[in-house]
Structures are given as C-alpha cells and as structure tokens.
Design an enzyme around this catalytic site. Sequence first.
Site, PDB file in Angstrom:
ATOM      1  N   TYR A  97       1.042  -1.122  -0.056  1.00 55.91           N
ATOM      2  CA  TYR A  97      -0.060   0.044   0.003  1.00 55.91           C
ATOM      3  C   TYR A  97       0.952   1.218   0.015  1.00 55.91           C
ATOM      4  CZ  TYR A  97      -4.262   2.306  -0.020  1.00 55.91           C
ATOM      5  OH  TYR A  97      -5.387   3.268  -0.411  1.00 55.91           O
ATOM      6  N   ARG A 150      -9.367  10.603  -7.639  1.00 51.80           N
ATOM      7  CA  ARG A 150      -8.466  11.272  -6.674  1.00 51.80           C
ATOM      8  C   ARG A 150      -7.577  10.322  -6.148  1.00 51.80           C
ATOM      9  NH1 ARG A 150      -8.112  11.976  -0.827  1.00 51.80           N
ATOM     10  NH2 ARG A 150      -7.175  10.174  -1.638  1.00 51.80           N
ATOM     11  N   LYS A 168      -6.086  -2.139  -0.806  1.00 48.41           N
ATOM     12  CA  LYS A 168      -6.874  -1.894   0.211  1.00 48.41           C
ATOM     13  C   LYS A 168      -7.396  -3.131   0.761  1.00 48.41           C
ATOM     14  CE  LYS A 168      -7.120   2.287   1.728  1.00 48.41           C
ATOM     15  NZ  LYS A 168      -7.656   3.551   2.260  1.00 48.41           N
ATOM     16  N   GLU A 239     -13.730   4.904  -2.163  1.00 47.76           N
ATOM     17  CA  GLU A 239     -12.418   4.969  -2.371  1.00 47.76           C
ATOM     18  C   GLU A 239     -11.650   6.026  -3.181  1.00 47.76           C
ATOM     19  OE1 GLU A 239     -10.568   3.540   0.314  1.00 47.76           O
ATOM     20  OE2 GLU A 239      -8.847   4.718  -0.158  1.00 47.76           O
ATOM     21  N   ASP A 240     -11.188   7.213  -2.695  1.00 48.23           N
ATOM     22  CA  ASP A 240     -10.486   8.034  -3.826  1.00 48.23           C
ATOM     23  C   ASP A 240     -11.425   8.506  -4.903  1.00 48.23           C
ATOM     24  OD1 ASP A 240      -8.612   7.750  -2.246  1.00 48.23           O
ATOM     25  OD2 ASP A 240      -7.105   6.712  -3.412  1.00 48.23           O
ATOM     26  N   ASP A 262     -13.746   5.960   2.953  1.00 45.38           N
ATOM     27  CA  ASP A 262     -12.533   5.861   3.905  1.00 45.38           C
ATOM     28  C   ASP A 262     -11.733   6.901   3.780  1.00 45.38           C
ATOM     29  OD1 ASP A 262     -10.858   3.901   5.453  1.00 45.38           O
ATOM     30  OD2 ASP A 262      -9.468   4.304   3.911  1.00 45.38           O
ATOM     31  N   ASP A 263     -11.881   7.928   2.739  1.00 46.06           N
ATOM     32  CA  ASP A 263     -10.836   9.214   2.820  1.00 46.06           C
ATOM     33  C   ASP A 263     -11.607  10.012   3.776  1.00 46.06           C
ATOM     34  OD1 ASP A 263      -9.371   8.219   0.434  1.00 46.06           O
ATOM     35  OD2 ASP A 263     -11.391   8.259  -0.623  1.00 46.06           O
ATOM     36  N   ASN A 402      -0.316  12.475   1.265  1.00 48.74           N
ATOM     37  CA  ASN A 402       0.484  11.194   0.669  1.00 48.74           C
ATOM     38  C   ASN A 402       0.460  11.318  -0.967  1.00 48.74           C
ATOM     39  OD1 ASN A 402       0.253   9.535   3.101  1.00 48.74           O
ATOM     40  ND2 ASN A 402      -1.826   8.993   2.488  1.00 48.74           N
TER      41      ASN A 402
HETATM   42  P1  NAD Z   1      -9.069  16.524  -1.362  1.00 47.65           P
HETATM   43  O1  NAD Z   1      -9.138  17.001  -2.722  1.00 47.65           O
HETATM   44  O2  NAD Z   1     -10.734  16.369  -0.951  1.00 47.65           O
HETATM   45  O3  NAD Z   1      -8.993  17.879  -0.447  1.00 47.65           O
HETATM   46  C1  NAD Z   1      -7.693  18.666  -0.765  1.00 47.65           C
HETATM   47  C2  NAD Z   1      -7.927  20.251   0.221  1.00 47.65           C
HETATM   48  O4  NAD Z   1      -6.580  20.824  -0.139  1.00 47.65           O
HETATM   49  C3  NAD Z   1      -8.985  20.850  -0.796  1.00 47.65           C
HETATM   50  O5  NAD Z   1      -9.887  21.427   0.350  1.00 47.65           O
HETATM   51  C4  NAD Z   1      -8.162  22.235  -1.184  1.00 47.65           C
HETATM   52  O6  NAD Z   1      -8.899  23.353  -1.385  1.00 47.65           O
HETATM   53  C5  NAD Z   1      -6.978  22.010  -0.340  1.00 47.65           C
HETATM   54  N1  NAD Z   1      -5.853  22.632  -0.924  1.00 47.65           N
HETATM   55  C6  NAD Z   1      -5.478  22.592  -2.059  1.00 47.65           C
HETATM   56  N2  NAD Z   1      -4.497  23.473  -2.286  1.00 47.65           N
HETATM   57  C7  NAD Z   1      -3.981  24.046  -1.044  1.00 47.65           C
HETATM   58  C8  NAD Z   1      -3.110  25.022  -0.591  1.00 47.65           C
HETATM   59  N3  NAD Z   1      -2.246  25.369  -1.335  1.00 47.65           N
HETATM   60  N4  NAD Z   1      -3.352  25.374   0.495  1.00 47.65           N
HETATM   61  C9  NAD Z   1      -4.487  25.317   1.417  1.00 47.65           C
HETATM   62  N5  NAD Z   1      -5.125  24.240   0.929  1.00 47.65           N
HETATM   63  C10 NAD Z   1      -5.107  23.628  -0.243  1.00 47.65           C
HETATM   64  O7  NAD Z   1      -8.218  15.636  -0.878  1.00 47.65           O
HETATM   65  P2  NAD Z   1      -8.438  14.528   0.544  1.00 47.65           P
HETATM   66  O8  NAD Z   1      -8.883  13.536   0.303  1.00 47.65           O
HETATM   67  O9  NAD Z   1      -8.937  15.535   1.438  1.00 47.65           O
HETATM   68  O10 NAD Z   1      -6.617  14.321   0.582  1.00 47.65           O
HETATM   69  C11 NAD Z   1      -5.935  15.214   0.990  1.00 47.65           C
HETATM   70  C12 NAD Z   1      -4.577  14.688   1.132  1.00 47.65           C
HETATM   71  O11 NAD Z   1      -4.549  13.898   2.651  1.00 47.65           O
HETATM   72  C13 NAD Z   1      -3.941  13.635   0.205  1.00 47.65           C
HETATM   73  O12 NAD Z   1      -2.636  14.063  -0.156  1.00 47.65           O
HETATM   74  C14 NAD Z   1      -4.208  12.375   0.709  1.00 47.65           C
HETATM   75  O13 NAD Z   1      -3.271  11.267   0.391  1.00 47.65           O
HETATM   76  C15 NAD Z   1      -4.202  12.700   2.259  1.00 47.65           C
HETATM   77  N6  NAD Z   1      -4.752  11.701   3.143  1.00 47.65           N
HETATM   78  C16 NAD Z   1      -3.928  11.131   3.822  1.00 47.65           C
HETATM   79  C17 NAD Z   1      -4.638  10.024   4.937  1.00 47.65           C
HETATM   80  C18 NAD Z   1      -4.135   9.632   5.872  1.00 47.65           C
HETATM   81  O14 NAD Z   1      -2.923   9.982   6.323  1.00 47.65           O
HETATM   82  N7  NAD Z   1      -4.374   8.704   6.630  1.00 47.65           N
HETATM   83  C19 NAD Z   1      -6.034   9.720   4.721  1.00 47.65           C
HETATM   84  C20 NAD Z   1      -6.759  10.412   3.603  1.00 47.65           C
HETATM   85  C21 NAD Z   1      -6.082  11.511   2.902  1.00 47.65           C
END
Ligand code: NAD
Length: 556
Positions: A97, A150, A168, A239-240, A262-263, A402
């Site tokens: 993963y 995504r 997953k 997912e995603d 899950d996200d 990530n």
């Molecule tokens: P998403 O696309 O739903 O959200 C991204 C957010 O970031 C949006 O609100 C966007 O406006 C904001 N954004 C973009 N550029 C920005 C900037 N320059 N300044 C401030 N905000 C900004 O994506 P998501 O599903 O919320 O995932 C976001 C990140 O979190 C991804 O990299 C994902 O891999 C990571 N993530 C980590 C975990 C974990 O650690 N367990 C779990 C889920 C997601």
Amino acid sequence: MTIKTKYPRGINLLQDPYLNKGTAFTEAERKALGLQGLLPPRVSSQQQQVQHILNNFHRKPNSLEKYLYLIGLQDRNEQLFYKTLMDNLEELSPIVYTPTVGLACQEYSRIFRRPRGMFITKKDRGHIRQILSNWPHRHVRIIVVTDGERILGLGDLGANGMGIPVGKLSLYTACAGIEPTSCLPVMIDVGTDNKSLWSDPQYIGLPEARMRGDAYDEIIDEFMKAANEVFPNVMIQHEDFGNQNAFRLLAQYRDQYCMFNDDIQGTAGIALAGIYSALRKISGKITDQRLVFLGAGEAALGIGHLAVRAMTEQGLSEKEARGRCWFVDSKGLVVAARTDLAQHKRPFAHDFSRHRDLLSVINAIEPTILIGASGQPKTFSPEILQAMARLNERPIIFALSNPTSQSECTAQDAYRFTDGRAVFASGSPFPPVTLNGRTFLPGQANNVYVFPGVGLGVTASESKRVTDEMFAAAARCVEEKVMKEDFAQGRIFPSLSRIREVSLHIAIAVAKIAYNGKLTAMAEPSDLPGFIRSKMYDPVYHSYLPAKNKNNEVGR
Ligand code: NAD
C-alpha cells in the site's frame, strides 16, 4: 492411490491461487492429489517458503519491482502471500500500500498482468448486475470501489487507480482476516480528465473525458443497487472519489446501504486516534484544543466532523466544538464572509476576519494542533513549525498528505524546527529521526489501523449500516492499544505487528454498536470475541488429505 476430494487435482490445484501450496504439498498429498512429477522433489515448510520469498524480495532493486514480485506471489499462492505479508507487515505494507501503491497506480497500465477485481465502464449501463454476476465468488462481503479521480495525493489516474482497491482489500485480509474470496475490488471507469492518459497507447482505461452530472450519478446508483442484489450483506467502501462526488455520494447512500467513505470517515478515525494518543502522551484534554487544518477536503473535513463529535461527547456544545476547528483551503481561511465556499465547508465557516496564508492564520487562531491534508508539499515551512513551537510546549503536528513527496513537511523538519517538542505523525511513513542525540520515531496515521477492524465488525455482525459512532469507537480502540512501550519508543500508534489484535478490538466494539443500535437482524452471540475471532482468515496451510470419513471426502 487416488482420493475423492472436493479440491481440484493435479495442475488445476497448482493453478488455483486460493489453494496452491507450491513446494509445500507433502509427499502424501502429491500422491493422493495427482501432483507427482509436477513439483520439484524437495518438500518445504510454509516457514521455509516465507523465508525464500523474503530472500527474493530483498534482492529486488526497487520498490516497484518488490510490489510486482508480491503481486505475482498473490496470483500464484494466496496463502503464502498473506502469511508473508502478515508476518512482515511493517516492512511489506509500504510496498503493498502507501507509498509504493501510488507509484504502482501511475504505472498500472504498464504493469497490468491479470485481472484482480472488476472493471465496469460507462458503456455497461443497464447491465451492471449481469456483469457483477461474472465474478467467480458468490459470497463477497466487502467491495472497495473507486472511479480513480483522486488517487492518494496524485490526482486523476483514471482506470490506473485500480491498484488502490486491490491494495486496500489485501489489507482487509492481512490486518483483519477477511477471507480473500470475500473481497472484491471494483473500478468504475467513467473516463479521465487526465489528458496525458488519452494519448498513451498503453492506457488500460477509456481514453476520454470524465462523465459528469446525471449520467454519472445514474451509473453509480445502478452499481450500488446491483452490488447489493448480487452480493446480499455486502459492505461497500468508497475510495478515492473526487471530493465533489465523495461528500454527495456519502450523504446520499449512508442511510440507504451498508457503505462508508474511507477518505472521509476512515481518515477521521485514525486521525482522531492519533489526537487521543498524542493528548494522552502530553496530558491534554480534547475539549481544550484548537485545531487548524491545511486543506478543507475529504480528509480534513472528515477529521473535523469526528473531532466535533469527540468534543461534544466530552461536554462541549456542538457550536463550541465547531468553533475549535478551523480550515484553510487554497483560497485562505474558511470564513462566513466567503462566497466561494462549497456546501460541505459551510458548517465550519466561522465569523472571522479573512486570512490568506497559513502563518497569519496560525498567529490569529493560535492552534494547539495543526493538521495538513492539502496534498501540497512543504507547506509546513520552518516559520510555520517554529510558530507552532512558540505557541505550544508540545505542538501536535500531523502532515497527512500522501505519498511521501506530497507531505506538508518531513519528519526531520517537524522535529528540527520545534526543538524536538512536536508530537508528529504523517500519512506516509518516514524513517526515524535523530536530533541532538535523541531518536524520534514518527507515527504513521495509517487508515489501515481502522478500516479493516470496522469491516470485520460490520461483516461479522451483519450490520446493515456503517455509522460515525463506529469510527469514533474505532479511534478509541486504536488509542487503547497504544502501550507505554510504544510511547517509550516515540510511537503514538500501536506497532503494526499487533494490527490483528487492534482490528479484533475494533471489530468487537463495532459489532456491539450494531447489536445495541438494532442495525442487524442477528442476535449478539454469547461469546462475541470468540465469535469474531472464528471469522478471521488464517493463511496457515492445512492438509488437503481427508480426515477419514465414510465417503473418503474432504471439505473445502
Ligand atoms: P481533497 O482533494 O478532498 O482535499 C484537498 C484540500 O486541499 C482541498 O480543500 C483544497 O482546497 C485544499 N488545498 C489545495 N491546495 C491548497 C493550498 N495550497 N493551501 C491550502 N489548501 C489547499 O483531498 P483529500 O481526500 O482531503 O486528501 C488530501 C490529502 O490527504 C491527500 O494527499 C491524501 O493522500 C491525504 N490523506 C491522508 C490520509 C492519512 O494520512 N491517513 C488519509 C486520507 C487522505
């Protein structure tokens, strides 16, 4: 001597990845099952095979080659794949993963070898039920489905996103013992807006623009309905999906089907577990915290909603709890005066002055906890980290984006610019950091601590719904499994080597919620832990020779 069994024989047995044991078939099995001459003579134990796999694995030159080697093993001998994975989870899960799966998805069209899961396209509208019936296993209990829009922090990878549901579901089996044949990865290919894929002759998906609007909703709706008809009692994990669809689909289906995202919800569960654990470590209370999130998407808002739930459980009103959670998106601080806010951000749009950059937000709000889920690398600059260290004796800093390349800061920077005072966790793993003679072990806020256990609890109890209460309970369960020894080593999550124990603990709590909330028609078993444990798949080989019975038959 030939023996009548329910197992396939000879080459068919060796080519069945669920049953194949390769060189571990005993002399007696080889004789009885028509395998003589089809295998090299020396018989190995499963443990010897695991060692052999690890030796080969270590010889692979890079993580993508390691990924391919493990997937190849999964295609040949599933029991050995899971035995190797379970016994070496800390080393192998970053390959199966995040972060390697991100690389594998980017290369998916080139590395695709044989089907593992189902592809449904917009061309299949009206026939999805029939297509799902082509899946060879009838008792599917968990589906992970994506439309590839995504993928991790990597954006729209179209059909190449299939690597995510596949990965997953491997973790569902490895971490919570969900039977491999009960798992179905699904890619709904509605096109991609990643135009570089359209001109790639090797791209495995539909090289055209994403379907949107009513047509998109109709295909998802048909899939949700068909999946529930073909596989009764199935739990579906979204997912995603892109966030304009993810929130909407979750709101639409969460009270209609047994499903979750899950996200949004799984991430919330693990992040809240991390917060609970960090607060235990620094003797803080959740109701005293102020949280600033960089990002206001699926992950950040999911965490925000669950944090509000946790604070209200501890006595704050919902308004007070919301007032402790602040979000910064690509246009700045989310405040009521903004007219450009998507509906899902509105509950956290407070009456406050506008701030465009994170540093001025931090200075204005004075957060105790800073969480990055923006997908934007290096956004937790030295100045931001220093500001958190100035405001707090023990700042809690989670850089969740990530893969590793997208992380808001490295573990090294988080410790360095807070004089080693930060309680830090990241989305992708970072190696230990040594600073002024002290070694820090960064936590990985990996959803894998949460979703497998929730899935086990939901499927074992035959719950008809997956609720936020279950994720809140999962967060508590993960935190409860963090031991003094973990803290002593600098961990705020339990060691991955104890994941099955954590998953079982979560599953029991989740199943109790299902029974108490009348979310299932099943009565609670008298020995719930024993009942759930009995559902957990164990990839240890067993003999295929019949325990003597009158028909000389063995069960599968
Ligand atoms: P998403 O696309 O739903 O959200 C991204 C957010 O970031 C949006 O609100 C966007 O406006 C904001 N954004 C973009 N550029 C920005 C900037 N320059 N300044 C401030 N905000 C900004 O994506 P998501 O599903 O919320 O995932 C976001 C990140 O979190 C991804 O990299 C994902 O891999 C990571 N993530 C980590 C975990 C974990 O650690 N367990 C779990 C889920 C997601």
